[in-house]
Design a protein around this motif. Sequence first.
Motif, PDB file in Angstrom:
ATOM      1  N   ASP A 435       0.827  -1.198   0.000  1.00  0.00           N
ATOM      2  CA  ASP A 435       0.000   0.000   0.000  1.00  0.00           C
ATOM      3  C   ASP A 435       0.864   1.252   0.000  1.00  0.00           C
ATOM      4  O   ASP A 435       2.040   1.220   0.391  1.00  0.00           O
ATOM      5  CB  ASP A 435      -0.923   0.037   1.227  1.00  0.00           C
ATOM      6  N   LYS A 436       0.237   2.355  -0.371  1.00  0.00           N
ATOM      7  CA  LYS A 436       0.956   3.617  -0.495  1.00  0.00           C
ATOM      8  C   LYS A 436       1.537   4.079   0.838  1.00  0.00           C
ATOM      9  O   LYS A 436       2.616   4.666   0.898  1.00  0.00           O
ATOM     10  CB  LYS A 436       0.001   4.686  -1.057  1.00  0.00           C
ATOM     11  N   TRP A 437       0.813   3.817   1.925  1.00  0.00           N
ATOM     12  CA  TRP A 437       1.263   4.271   3.241  1.00  0.00           C
ATOM     13  C   TRP A 437       2.469   3.483   3.755  1.00  0.00           C
ATOM     14  O   TRP A 437       3.128   3.897   4.706  1.00  0.00           O
ATOM     15  CB  TRP A 437       0.124   4.201   4.257  1.00  0.00           C
ATOM     16  N   MET A 438       2.762   2.359   3.140  1.00  0.00           N
ATOM     17  CA  MET A 438       3.903   1.550   3.569  1.00  0.00           C
ATOM     18  C   MET A 438       5.181   2.108   2.934  1.00  0.00           C
ATOM     19  O   MET A 438       5.802   1.511   2.059  1.00  0.00           O
ATOM     20  CB  MET A 438       3.668   0.082   3.199  1.00  0.00           C
ATOM     21  N   ASP A 439       5.554   3.310   3.392  1.00  0.00           N
ATOM     22  CA  ASP A 439       6.655   4.066   2.791  1.00  0.00           C
ATOM     23  C   ASP A 439       7.966   3.779   3.518  1.00  0.00           C
ATOM     24  O   ASP A 439       8.072   2.859   4.330  1.00  0.00           O
ATOM     25  CB  ASP A 439       6.326   5.562   2.812  1.00  0.00           C
ATOM     26  N   SER A 440       8.978   4.586   3.248  1.00  0.00           N
ATOM     27  CA  SER A 440      10.306   4.361   3.842  1.00  0.00           C
ATOM     28  C   SER A 440      10.278   4.538   5.360  1.00  0.00           C
ATOM     29  O   SER A 440      10.997   3.833   6.090  1.00  0.00           O
ATOM     30  CB  SER A 440      11.321   5.322   3.214  1.00  0.00           C
ATOM     31  N   LYS A 441       9.449   5.458   5.839  1.00  0.00           N
ATOM     32  CA  LYS A 441       9.323   5.665   7.288  1.00  0.00           C
ATOM     33  C   LYS A 441       8.725   4.426   7.946  1.00  0.00           C
ATOM     34  O   LYS A 441       9.198   3.966   8.996  1.00  0.00           O
ATOM     35  CB  LYS A 441       8.445   6.890   7.562  1.00  0.00           C
ATOM     36  N   TRP A 442       7.679   3.882   7.329  1.00  0.00           N
ATOM     37  CA  TRP A 442       7.072   2.648   7.834  1.00  0.00           C
ATOM     38  C   TRP A 442       8.085   1.508   7.818  1.00  0.00           C
ATOM     39  O   TRP A 442       8.209   0.747   8.782  1.00  0.00           O
ATOM     40  CB  TRP A 442       5.855   2.276   6.976  1.00  0.00           C
ATOM     41  N   GLU A 443       8.809   1.398   6.722  1.00  0.00           N
ATOM     42  CA  GLU A 443       9.767   0.304   6.561  1.00  0.00           C
ATOM     43  C   GLU A 443      10.851   0.377   7.626  1.00  0.00           C
ATOM     44  O   GLU A 443      11.249  -0.646   8.208  1.00  0.00           O
ATOM     45  CB  GLU A 443      10.382   0.350   5.163  1.00  0.00           C
ATOM     46  N   HIS A 444      11.326   1.587   7.894  1.00  0.00           N
ATOM     47  CA  HIS A 444      12.372   1.765   8.908  1.00  0.00           C
ATOM     48  C   HIS A 444      11.867   1.329  10.279  1.00  0.00           C
ATOM     49  O   HIS A 444      12.566   0.600  11.011  1.00  0.00           O
ATOM     50  CB  HIS A 444      12.817   3.223   8.952  1.00  0.00           C
ATOM     51  N   ARG A 445      10.656   1.751  10.642  1.00  0.00           N
ATOM     52  CA  ARG A 445      10.110   1.375  11.950  1.00  0.00           C
ATOM     53  C   ARG A 445       9.894  -0.138  12.040  1.00  0.00           C
ATOM     54  O   ARG A 445      10.214  -0.754  13.064  1.00  0.00           O
ATOM     55  CB  ARG A 445       8.797   2.114  12.213  1.00  0.00           C
ATOM     56  N   CYS A 446       9.360  -0.702  10.981  1.00  0.00           N
ATOM     57  CA  CYS A 446       9.072  -2.132  10.975  1.00  0.00           C
ATOM     58  C   CYS A 446      10.354  -2.951  11.160  1.00  0.00           C
ATOM     59  O   CYS A 446      10.375  -3.931  11.910  1.00  0.00           O
ATOM     60  CB  CYS A 446       8.373  -2.501   9.669  1.00  0.00           C
ATOM     61  N   LYS A 447      11.427  -2.531  10.506  1.00  0.00           N
ATOM     62  CA  LYS A 447      12.682  -3.272  10.574  1.00  0.00           C
ATOM     63  C   LYS A 447      13.309  -3.254  11.954  1.00  0.00           C
ATOM     64  O   LYS A 447      14.029  -4.184  12.337  1.00  0.00           O
ATOM     65  CB  LYS A 447      13.683  -2.692   9.566  1.00  0.00           C
ATOM     66  N   GLU A 448      13.044  -2.181  12.716  1.00  0.00           N
ATOM     67  CA  GLU A 448      13.754  -2.047  13.987  1.00  0.00           C
ATOM     68  C   GLU A 448      12.919  -2.446  15.207  1.00  0.00           C
ATOM     69  O   GLU A 448      13.412  -2.401  16.336  1.00  0.00           O
ATOM     70  CB  GLU A 448      14.270  -0.606  14.147  1.00  0.00           C
ATOM     71  N   LEU A 449      11.670  -2.875  15.010  1.00  0.00           N
ATOM     72  CA  LEU A 449      10.826  -3.229  16.156  1.00  0.00           C
ATOM     73  C   LEU A 449      11.424  -4.369  16.992  1.00  0.00           C
ATOM     74  O   LEU A 449      11.328  -4.355  18.229  1.00  0.00           O
ATOM     75  CB  LEU A 449       9.422  -3.630  15.679  1.00  0.00           C
ATOM     76  N   HIS A 450      12.006  -5.366  16.339  1.00  0.00           N
ATOM     77  CA  HIS A 450      12.552  -6.515  17.083  1.00  0.00           C
ATOM     78  C   HIS A 450      13.695  -6.108  18.007  1.00  0.00           C
ATOM     79  O   HIS A 450      14.042  -6.838  18.947  1.00  0.00           O
ATOM     80  CB  HIS A 450      13.005  -7.605  16.119  1.00  0.00           C
ATOM     81  N   ASN A 451      14.280  -4.915  17.775  1.00  0.00           N
ATOM     82  CA  ASN A 451      15.373  -4.444  18.635  1.00  0.00           C
ATOM     83  C   ASN A 451      14.914  -4.189  20.068  1.00  0.00           C
ATOM     84  O   ASN A 451      15.756  -4.145  20.987  1.00  0.00           O
ATOM     85  CB  ASN A 451      15.987  -3.168  18.067  1.00  0.00           C
ATOM     86  N   ARG A 452      13.592  -4.011  20.274  1.00  0.00           N
ATOM     87  CA  ARG A 452      13.100  -3.788  21.641  1.00  0.00           C
ATOM     88  C   ARG A 452      13.454  -4.974  22.540  1.00  0.00           C
ATOM     89  O   ARG A 452      13.608  -4.823  23.746  1.00  0.00           O
ATOM     90  CB  ARG A 452      11.577  -3.605  21.646  1.00  0.00           C
ATOM     91  N   ILE A 453      13.579  -6.154  21.933  1.00  0.00           N
ATOM     92  CA  ILE A 453      13.891  -7.351  22.713  1.00  0.00           C
ATOM     93  C   ILE A 453      15.263  -7.231  23.368  1.00  0.00           C
ATOM     94  O   ILE A 453      15.459  -7.620  24.539  1.00  0.00           O
ATOM     95  CB  ILE A 453      13.831  -8.609  21.824  1.00  0.00           C
ATOM     96  N   THR A 454      16.235  -6.682  22.646  1.00  0.00           N
ATOM     97  CA  THR A 454      17.584  -6.532  23.196  1.00  0.00           C
ATOM     98  C   THR A 454      17.749  -5.215  23.961  1.00  0.00           C
ATOM     99  O   THR A 454      18.597  -5.112  24.843  1.00  0.00           O
ATOM    100  CB  THR A 454      18.627  -6.605  22.068  1.00  0.00           C
ATOM    101  N   GLU A 455      16.930  -4.214  23.619  1.00  0.00           N
ATOM    102  CA  GLU A 455      17.003  -2.932  24.329  1.00  0.00           C
ATOM    103  C   GLU A 455      16.539  -3.061  25.779  1.00  0.00           C
ATOM    104  O   GLU A 455      16.953  -2.301  26.649  1.00  0.00           O
ATOM    105  CB  GLU A 455      16.153  -1.886  23.601  1.00  0.00           C
ATOM    106  N   PHE A 456      15.652  -4.035  26.021  1.00  0.00           N
ATOM    107  CA  PHE A 456      15.136  -4.262  27.377  1.00  0.00           C
ATOM    108  C   PHE A 456      15.395  -5.730  27.742  1.00  0.00           C
ATOM    109  O   PHE A 456      14.481  -6.567  27.735  1.00  0.00           O
ATOM    110  CB  PHE A 456      13.638  -3.931  27.428  1.00  0.00           C
ATOM    111  N   PRO A 457      16.627  -6.055  28.077  1.00  0.00           N
ATOM    112  CA  PRO A 457      17.048  -7.458  28.234  1.00  0.00           C
ATOM    113  C   PRO A 457      16.455  -8.192  29.435  1.00  0.00           C
ATOM    114  O   PRO A 457      16.638  -9.411  29.546  1.00  0.00           O
ATOM    115  CB  PRO A 457      18.569  -7.350  28.349  1.00  0.00           C
ATOM    116  N   THR A 458      15.771  -7.466  30.324  1.00  0.00           N
ATOM    117  CA  THR A 458      15.200  -8.132  31.503  1.00  0.00           C
ATOM    118  C   THR A 458      13.685  -8.255  31.430  1.00  0.00           C
ATOM    119  O   THR A 458      13.060  -8.702  32.403  1.00  0.00           O
ATOM    120  CB  THR A 458      15.574  -7.346  32.780  1.00  0.00           C
ATOM    121  N   LYS A 459      13.106  -7.875  30.310  1.00  0.00           N
ATOM    122  CA  LYS A 459      11.648  -7.873  30.205  1.00  0.00           C
ATOM    123  C   LYS A 459      11.147  -9.035  29.351  1.00  0.00           C
ATOM    124  O   LYS A 459      11.722  -9.354  28.303  1.00  0.00           O
ATOM    125  CB  LYS A 459      11.155  -6.549  29.588  1.00  0.00           C
ATOM    126  N   ASP A 460      10.055  -9.643  29.804  1.00  0.00           N
ATOM    127  CA  ASP A 460       9.412 -10.676  28.994  1.00  0.00           C
ATOM    128  C   ASP A 460       8.723 -10.046  27.790  1.00  0.00           C
ATOM    129  O   ASP A 460       8.434  -8.832  27.774  1.00  0.00           O
ATOM    130  CB  ASP A 460       8.406 -11.442  29.846  1.00  0.00           C
TER     131      ASP A 460
END
Length: 618
Positions: A435-460
């Motif tokens: 879709d049109k809204w799935m732009d570079s800004k969306w792509e950047h956010r989507c790619k980095e979401l999994h980083n929250r797992i390592t950013e908060f190493p003590t959280k389930d």
Amino acid sequence: MKYFRNDINGLRAIAVLAVVIFHFQPSLLTGGFAGVDVFFVISGFLMTKIIWDKLENNTFSIRQFYLARASRIIPALSILCLVILIYGWFHLTPSNFFTLSKHSISSIFFTSNITYSNEAGYFDISANKKWLLHTWSLSVEWQFYLLFPIFIIAIKKFFEDKVKTIIFSLMFLSFILGIYWSETNPNTSYYSLYSRAWEMLFGTIAYLYPLRIENKYKRITNFFGVILIVLSFFFISKEILWPSYFTLVPVIGTYLVIISNHQSLLTNNPIFKYVGKWSYSIYLWHWPIVVFISKHPNLWIYGILSSIVIGFISYNTIEKMKLKGKALIIIILIPLSLSFLLKVHIKSIIDMRKTKPEFILGHNSIKNNQLLYIDLENDHLLNTDEINDVDFIAIGDSNLAHYAYGITKSKKTKVLIAAAGSCLPFIDYTTKPTDKWMDSKWEHRCKELHNRITEFPTKDIILAVSWAPRDTMCISKKCDHDMSQDDFYIMIENQITQLSNIVGNKRTINLIGWVPAPKNSLVECTNMQNNIDKCQGDIFTQSLPIRLKMNNELKNISNKLKNVNFINPFNSICDSQFNCKTIQDNKNLFYDAGHLSAYGSSIVWPYIEQNLQSKTNE
């Protein structure tokens, strides 16, 4: 004497049948959408003949030209809009009816191509919910009709010795613009007059500057033109950018048939004679039928037959009337005024319902007794203001965000929500943009979401997404190719396993399954009439089988991984036969076909919350 070409009428039949078959059963004719391009060339040829011949004889009236086009096109279009508005009033939700009213207005004003270019793409899944999507091509043609006579008059008067050069130059510029936009802005390219004008100008050239063909070669020219058109229907597909260089195939094919002016059995036969006459009405009515039976794709053959029958009726009862003057104005004003009035009325209903949980999306949190919308561009803290105070880090898409209302209503669990629309928050793969809204800004956010797992190493962790099989794209150096939806199950097992390895044995990933989304989630209780008699108590409908299958796959994956806890939302509102509530206590659990309402969120979340596992809090 009225000018009529049986071969062109046959071309209309070929074009409309291709479009209709493509829309009902794309696998049969993957490039059937190119039938619209055939129509564009035909329109350019016929309009040029009408305008040029009358200018040569000093009998052209731009007013009469516009009135003739309006009398031909508008009555059937207006009746179509009126019929769909009446149907929508009884069967659509307020938000969907509001959209329908907006689309009806833009269709009657012939600006729907502009409206749709700012929405989802023509081939996107969401396009199947737009009752008047097909009017985009009528809008393109009408815009051409408005500008073309002025253009012809001007160049004939001021640049008569350069007419050929100007037309060829404009055609080339439009073609190049279409190629460029298809690469940089596909939606605009597909819907815009500027990137489509070259096709109609090809028809202009077919009339003003046709290749001279000897009689003995006309038959083969006609045959070769038809072959090019038919080949485009079979070998072109929606995966190809459109318009593009490939668009030349059906366009040149149409050009060859027109200039050959040969009455062959391919384009001049009894069946095509009638289908060609009904082609406009068939085109008008077929798409609403596509939308109507979209949940029952096995009925496609009945859809095609219904389109032809209704097209025949529409041609003989509406098109033949040739409404003019006051009658034409009235037939325009009825659906137009109805669209405006109902749009205002529906807006008030939507505003009134904004405070009722059964009518709003679950993407709303409660804070200080205020509703706060959970956008998908930012992270959100729920039930706490301190990031270090959270119990869980939740990553996902809108199927995570729709639990926000339930989380904050419960008040028991402190959560950080990090989501992006239609995103798969994996390390190597995520959703391929559609879709049109799935732009570079969306792509950047989507790619980095999994980083929250390592950013908060003590959280389930909580992982919740729409598990709809889809094409995915490679986003890391560990992979070297994109994957099709056929490999979706293999991909998610691999990616969930990777997340499991990162989390380790001191934390848990709570894997939330796909929500039930019953087949008839948009029930009578949410429609315009709000028929209370049909909404008493609880209403069950059977869930979609694909969701059952996916949840079984997710359960199997979790069974292989010691730190992954699968939670099935089905258990909160479905019985043992997988009949799932869509209404509970007279209130709708679903906001749309894939998301919980705020009320539904408050019903489903407590079950999920009860089954969450946390190793860090043990």
